[in-house]
Design a protein around this motif. Structure first.
Motif, PDB file in Angstrom:
ATOM      1  N   ASP A  15     -24.790 -20.514  51.437  1.00  0.00           N
ATOM      2  CA  ASP A  15     -24.551 -19.148  51.887  1.00  0.00           C
ATOM      3  C   ASP A  15     -25.568 -18.850  52.982  1.00  0.00           C
ATOM      4  O   ASP A  15     -26.773 -19.015  52.773  1.00  0.00           O
ATOM      5  CB  ASP A  15     -24.719 -18.155  50.745  1.00  0.00           C
ATOM      6  CG  ASP A  15     -23.630 -18.259  49.689  1.00  0.00           C
ATOM      7  OD1 ASP A  15     -22.718 -19.095  49.845  1.00  0.00           O
ATOM      8  OD2 ASP A  15     -23.705 -17.499  48.704  1.00  0.00           O
ATOM      9  N   VAL A  16     -25.091 -18.417  54.142  1.00  0.00           N
ATOM     10  CA  VAL A  16     -25.958 -18.153  55.282  1.00  0.00           C
ATOM     11  C   VAL A  16     -25.898 -16.670  55.632  1.00  0.00           C
ATOM     12  O   VAL A  16     -24.815 -16.076  55.672  1.00  0.00           O
ATOM     13  CB  VAL A  16     -25.529 -18.997  56.509  1.00  0.00           C
ATOM     14  CG1 VAL A  16     -26.413 -18.706  57.707  1.00  0.00           C
ATOM     15  CG2 VAL A  16     -25.550 -20.478  56.165  1.00  0.00           C
ATOM     16  N   PHE A  17     -27.074 -16.102  55.900  1.00  0.00           N
ATOM     17  CA  PHE A  17     -27.218 -14.702  56.294  1.00  0.00           C
ATOM     18  C   PHE A  17     -28.126 -14.648  57.522  1.00  0.00           C
ATOM     19  O   PHE A  17     -28.766 -15.649  57.862  1.00  0.00           O
ATOM     20  CB  PHE A  17     -27.836 -13.885  55.152  1.00  0.00           C
ATOM     21  CG  PHE A  17     -27.080 -14.014  53.860  1.00  0.00           C
ATOM     22  CD1 PHE A  17     -26.027 -13.167  53.567  1.00  0.00           C
ATOM     23  CD2 PHE A  17     -27.404 -15.015  52.946  1.00  0.00           C
ATOM     24  CE1 PHE A  17     -25.316 -13.297  52.386  1.00  0.00           C
ATOM     25  CE2 PHE A  17     -26.698 -15.152  51.763  1.00  0.00           C
ATOM     26  CZ  PHE A  17     -25.652 -14.292  51.483  1.00  0.00           C
ATOM     27  N   THR A  51     -33.372  -3.699  51.317  1.00  0.00           N
ATOM     28  CA  THR A  51     -33.574  -3.206  49.954  1.00  0.00           C
ATOM     29  C   THR A  51     -32.204  -3.040  49.298  1.00  0.00           C
ATOM     30  O   THR A  51     -31.274  -2.516  49.914  1.00  0.00           O
ATOM     31  CB  THR A  51     -34.330  -1.872  49.985  1.00  0.00           C
ATOM     32  OG1 THR A  51     -35.593  -2.092  50.620  1.00  0.00           O
ATOM     33  CG2 THR A  51     -34.549  -1.326  48.595  1.00  0.00           C
ATOM     34  N   HIS A  52     -32.098  -3.506  48.060  1.00  0.00           N
ATOM     35  CA  HIS A  52     -30.818  -3.441  47.349  1.00  0.00           C
ATOM     36  C   HIS A  52     -31.079  -3.418  45.840  1.00  0.00           C
ATOM     37  O   HIS A  52     -32.221  -3.567  45.400  1.00  0.00           O
ATOM     38  CB  HIS A  52     -29.931  -4.639  47.714  1.00  0.00           C
ATOM     39  CG  HIS A  52     -30.524  -5.955  47.325  1.00  0.00           C
ATOM     40  ND1 HIS A  52     -31.528  -6.568  48.048  1.00  0.00           N
ATOM     41  CD2 HIS A  52     -30.258  -6.774  46.276  1.00  0.00           C
ATOM     42  CE1 HIS A  52     -31.854  -7.705  47.468  1.00  0.00           C
ATOM     43  NE2 HIS A  52     -31.112  -7.855  46.384  1.00  0.00           N
ATOM     44  N   VAL A  53     -30.022  -3.236  45.066  1.00  0.00           N
ATOM     45  CA  VAL A  53     -30.104  -3.253  43.596  1.00  0.00           C
ATOM     46  C   VAL A  53     -29.023  -4.182  43.043  1.00  0.00           C
ATOM     47  O   VAL A  53     -27.998  -4.415  43.685  1.00  0.00           O
ATOM     48  CB  VAL A  53     -29.932  -1.849  42.970  1.00  0.00           C
ATOM     49  CG1 VAL A  53     -30.988  -0.884  43.463  1.00  0.00           C
ATOM     50  CG2 VAL A  53     -28.556  -1.291  43.213  1.00  0.00           C
ATOM     51  N   ALA A 117     -21.932 -12.817  43.540  1.00  0.00           N
ATOM     52  CA  ALA A 117     -20.613 -12.604  44.152  1.00  0.00           C
ATOM     53  C   ALA A 117     -20.642 -11.444  45.148  1.00  0.00           C
ATOM     54  O   ALA A 117     -19.938 -11.470  46.160  1.00  0.00           O
ATOM     55  CB  ALA A 117     -19.567 -12.362  43.075  1.00  0.00           C
ATOM     56  N   ALA A 118     -21.466 -10.431  44.891  1.00  0.00           N
ATOM     57  CA  ALA A 118     -21.536  -9.270  45.788  1.00  0.00           C
ATOM     58  C   ALA A 118     -22.066  -9.642  47.169  1.00  0.00           C
ATOM     59  O   ALA A 118     -21.714  -9.004  48.168  1.00  0.00           O
ATOM     60  CB  ALA A 118     -22.418  -8.186  45.176  1.00  0.00           C
ATOM     61  N   LEU A 119     -22.880 -10.691  47.257  1.00  0.00           N
ATOM     62  CA  LEU A 119     -23.451 -11.091  48.542  1.00  0.00           C
ATOM     63  C   LEU A 119     -22.389 -11.598  49.511  1.00  0.00           C
ATOM     64  O   LEU A 119     -22.550 -11.509  50.723  1.00  0.00           O
ATOM     65  CB  LEU A 119     -24.512 -12.174  48.340  1.00  0.00           C
ATOM     66  CG  LEU A 119     -25.727 -11.760  47.508  1.00  0.00           C
ATOM     67  CD1 LEU A 119     -26.625 -12.960  47.251  1.00  0.00           C
ATOM     68  CD2 LEU A 119     -26.490 -10.649  48.199  1.00  0.00           C
ATOM     69  N   ARG A 120     -21.300 -12.111  48.970  1.00  0.00           N
ATOM     70  CA  ARG A 120     -20.223 -12.644  49.813  1.00  0.00           C
ATOM     71  C   ARG A 120     -19.559 -11.540  50.636  1.00  0.00           C
ATOM     72  O   ARG A 120     -18.915 -11.832  51.640  1.00  0.00           O
ATOM     73  CB  ARG A 120     -19.192 -13.361  48.953  1.00  0.00           C
ATOM     74  CG  ARG A 120     -19.785 -14.536  48.179  1.00  0.00           C
ATOM     75  CD  ARG A 120     -18.757 -15.223  47.306  1.00  0.00           C
ATOM     76  NE  ARG A 120     -17.864 -16.069  48.068  1.00  0.00           N
ATOM     77  CZ  ARG A 120     -18.172 -17.261  48.559  1.00  0.00           C
ATOM     78  NH1 ARG A 120     -19.372 -17.752  48.367  1.00  0.00           N
ATOM     79  NH2 ARG A 120     -17.294 -17.956  49.244  1.00  0.00           N
ATOM     80  N   ASP A 124     -23.061 -10.068  57.298  1.00  0.00           N
ATOM     81  CA  ASP A 124     -23.660 -11.239  57.940  1.00  0.00           C
ATOM     82  C   ASP A 124     -23.466 -12.520  57.137  1.00  0.00           C
ATOM     83  O   ASP A 124     -24.043 -13.552  57.460  1.00  0.00           O
ATOM     84  CB  ASP A 124     -25.145 -11.009  58.232  1.00  0.00           C
ATOM     85  CG  ASP A 124     -25.980 -10.791  56.972  1.00  0.00           C
ATOM     86  OD1 ASP A 124     -25.405 -10.443  55.916  1.00  0.00           O
ATOM     87  OD2 ASP A 124     -27.207 -10.961  57.053  1.00  0.00           O
ATOM     88  N   PHE A 125     -22.615 -12.490  56.107  1.00  0.00           N
ATOM     89  CA  PHE A 125     -22.385 -13.663  55.252  1.00  0.00           C
ATOM     90  C   PHE A 125     -21.484 -14.695  55.923  1.00  0.00           C
ATOM     91  O   PHE A 125     -20.461 -14.362  56.510  1.00  0.00           O
ATOM     92  CB  PHE A 125     -21.732 -13.228  53.931  1.00  0.00           C
ATOM     93  CG  PHE A 125     -21.206 -14.378  53.120  1.00  0.00           C
ATOM     94  CD1 PHE A 125     -22.052 -15.152  52.361  1.00  0.00           C
ATOM     95  CD2 PHE A 125     -19.854 -14.700  53.138  1.00  0.00           C
ATOM     96  CE1 PHE A 125     -21.571 -16.233  51.623  1.00  0.00           C
ATOM     97  CE2 PHE A 125     -19.355 -15.767  52.408  1.00  0.00           C
ATOM     98  CZ  PHE A 125     -20.226 -16.534  51.645  1.00  0.00           C
ATOM     99  N   THR A 126     -21.893 -15.958  55.812  1.00  0.00           N
ATOM    100  CA  THR A 126     -21.072 -17.102  56.203  1.00  0.00           C
ATOM    101  C   THR A 126     -21.294 -18.188  55.161  1.00  0.00           C
ATOM    102  O   THR A 126     -22.421 -18.360  54.691  1.00  0.00           O
ATOM    103  CB  THR A 126     -21.494 -17.663  57.584  1.00  0.00           C
ATOM    104  OG1 THR A 126     -21.409 -16.628  58.544  1.00  0.00           O
ATOM    105  CG2 THR A 126     -20.622 -18.817  58.006  1.00  0.00           C
TER     106      THR A 126
END
Length: 143
Positions: A15-17, A51-53, A117-120, A124-126
Protein backbone atom coordinates in the motif's frame (compact mmCIF):
# COMPACT_ATOMS: atom_id res chain seq x y z
CA UNK A 1 4.02 -24.64 9.71
CA UNK A 2 1.57 -24.65 6.83
CA UNK A 3 2.35 -22.58 3.77
CA UNK A 4 -0.90 -20.65 4.37
CA UNK A 5 0.58 -19.33 7.63
CA UNK A 6 3.74 -17.95 5.94
CA UNK A 7 3.35 -14.30 4.96
CA UNK A 8 6.57 -13.29 3.19
CA UNK A 9 6.90 -9.58 2.25
CA UNK A 10 7.81 -10.49 -1.35
CA UNK A 11 4.44 -12.25 -1.74
CA UNK A 12 2.37 -9.31 -0.47
CA UNK A 13 1.10 -6.17 -2.22
CA UNK A 14 2.37 -2.81 -0.98
CA UNK A 15 0.00 0.00 0.00
CA UNK A 16 1.54 3.31 -1.10
CA UNK A 17 0.61 6.77 0.19
CA UNK A 18 2.17 10.23 -0.23
CA UNK A 19 3.85 9.82 3.18
CA UNK A 20 5.07 6.20 2.95
CA UNK A 21 4.16 2.55 2.49
CA UNK A 22 2.56 -0.38 4.34
CA UNK A 23 2.77 -4.14 3.88
CA UNK A 24 -0.07 -5.90 5.69
CA UNK A 25 1.30 -9.32 6.69
CA UNK A 26 -1.80 -10.54 8.54
CA UNK A 27 -5.35 -9.25 8.15
CA UNK A 28 -8.76 -10.83 8.67
CA UNK A 29 -9.42 -10.48 4.93
CA UNK A 30 -6.22 -12.24 3.82
CA UNK A 31 -5.56 -14.90 6.47
CA UNK A 32 -8.30 -17.42 7.27
CA UNK A 33 -9.49 -17.16 10.89
CA UNK A 34 -7.26 -14.13 11.69
CA UNK A 35 -8.86 -11.78 14.21
CA UNK A 36 -6.10 -9.16 14.34
CA UNK A 37 -3.97 -7.19 11.87
CA UNK A 38 -0.19 -6.81 11.67
CA UNK A 39 1.72 -4.73 9.16
CA UNK A 40 5.05 -3.00 8.56
CA UNK A 41 4.82 0.75 8.03
CA UNK A 42 7.53 2.89 6.42
CA UNK A 43 7.23 6.66 6.81
CA UNK A 44 9.53 8.64 4.52
CA UNK A 45 11.92 11.26 6.00
CA UNK A 46 10.15 14.56 6.63
CA UNK A 47 6.71 12.97 6.16
CA UNK A 48 3.85 11.82 8.34
CA UNK A 49 0.21 10.89 8.15
CA UNK A 50 -2.76 13.03 9.07
CA UNK A 51 -4.30 12.80 12.53
CA UNK A 52 -6.99 10.11 12.47
CA UNK A 53 -8.90 7.63 14.66
CA UNK A 54 -9.69 3.94 14.48
CA UNK A 55 -13.22 3.76 15.84
CA UNK A 56 -13.36 0.02 16.41
CA UNK A 57 -9.80 -1.10 17.19
CA UNK A 58 -6.90 -0.51 19.55
CA UNK A 59 -3.57 0.03 17.78
CA UNK A 60 -0.09 -0.86 18.97
CA UNK A 61 2.94 0.62 17.20
CA UNK A 62 6.45 -0.76 17.68
CA UNK A 63 9.35 1.29 16.30
CA UNK A 64 11.88 -0.85 14.42
CA UNK A 65 14.10 1.91 13.06
CA UNK A 66 14.29 5.69 12.83
CA UNK A 67 12.95 8.52 14.92
CA UNK A 68 9.75 10.45 14.94
CA UNK A 69 7.11 12.39 16.81
CA UNK A 70 3.95 10.59 17.91
CA UNK A 71 0.69 12.12 19.08
CA UNK A 72 -1.96 10.22 21.03
CA UNK A 73 -5.11 12.02 22.12
CA UNK A 74 -4.68 15.70 22.98
CA UNK A 75 -0.94 15.59 23.69
CA UNK A 76 1.48 17.85 21.81
CA UNK A 77 3.53 14.91 20.60
CA UNK A 78 6.45 13.02 22.06
CA UNK A 79 9.65 11.63 20.55
CA UNK A 80 9.77 7.98 19.47
CA UNK A 81 12.76 5.86 18.44
CA UNK A 82 13.75 2.25 17.81
CA UNK A 83 12.56 -0.05 20.57
CA UNK A 84 9.63 2.13 21.66
CA UNK A 85 6.07 0.77 21.78
CA UNK A 86 3.00 3.00 21.64
CA UNK A 87 -0.55 1.96 22.55
CA UNK A 88 -3.39 3.91 20.93
CA UNK A 89 -6.82 3.11 22.40
CA UNK A 90 -9.73 2.80 19.98
CA UNK A 91 -11.46 6.04 19.04
CA UNK A 92 -8.38 8.13 20.01
CA UNK A 93 -6.83 10.69 17.66
CA UNK A 94 -3.20 10.00 16.77
CA UNK A 95 -0.51 10.71 14.19
CA UNK A 96 3.11 9.78 13.44
CA UNK A 97 5.72 12.02 11.80
CA UNK A 98 9.26 11.13 10.74
CA UNK A 99 11.77 13.74 12.01
CA UNK A 100 14.89 11.79 11.00
CA UNK A 101 17.02 11.53 7.87
CA UNK A 102 16.16 7.89 7.17
CA UNK A 103 12.86 6.00 6.90
CA UNK A 104 10.88 5.48 10.10
CA UNK A 105 9.91 1.79 10.24
CA UNK A 106 7.13 0.57 12.52
CA UNK A 107 5.12 -2.56 13.17
CA UNK A 108 1.42 -1.68 13.49
CA UNK A 109 -1.25 -3.96 14.91
CA UNK A 110 -5.01 -3.57 15.18
CA UNK A 111 -7.12 -5.48 17.67
CA UNK A 112 -9.60 -6.51 16.46
CA UNK A 113 -8.29 -6.50 12.91
CA UNK A 114 -9.93 -4.90 9.91
CA UNK A 115 -9.22 -1.18 10.37
CA UNK A 116 -6.66 -1.33 7.54
CA UNK A 117 -9.52 -1.56 5.02
CA UNK A 118 -10.39 2.11 5.61
CA UNK A 119 -6.96 3.19 4.33
CA UNK A 120 -7.81 1.90 0.86
CA UNK A 121 -10.36 4.72 0.53
CA UNK A 122 -7.84 7.54 1.06
CA UNK A 123 -7.25 9.79 -1.97
CA UNK A 124 -3.47 9.15 -2.05
CA UNK A 125 -3.78 5.33 -1.84
CA UNK A 126 -2.23 3.11 -4.51
CA UNK A 127 -1.67 -0.65 -4.34
CA UNK A 128 1.44 -2.13 -5.90
CA UNK A 129 1.51 -5.78 -6.95
CA UNK A 130 3.71 -8.19 -4.98
CA UNK A 131 7.34 -7.83 -6.02
CA UNK A 132 6.91 -4.25 -7.28
CA UNK A 133 9.03 -1.72 -5.41
CA UNK A 134 7.64 1.72 -4.62
CA UNK A 135 9.37 4.73 -6.18
CA UNK A 136 10.21 7.57 -3.84
CA UNK A 137 9.76 10.94 -5.51
CA UNK A 138 11.47 14.08 -4.28
CA UNK A 139 9.21 17.11 -4.01
CA UNK A 140 10.08 20.14 -6.12
CA UNK A 141 12.06 22.68 -4.14
CA UNK A 142 14.07 25.81 -4.82
CA UNK A 143 17.52 24.59 -3.73
Amino acid sequence: MSIEALRSPRSLPTDVFDWGTIKWHVTPSTVPDATSTLGEVVIYPGQGHATHVHESADEVLYVIEGEGIQTVGDDDGFPIAAGDAIWVPKNTQHSTFNVGWKPLRLIATYTPGGEEAALRGLPDFTELAPGTAPVWAQANNTH
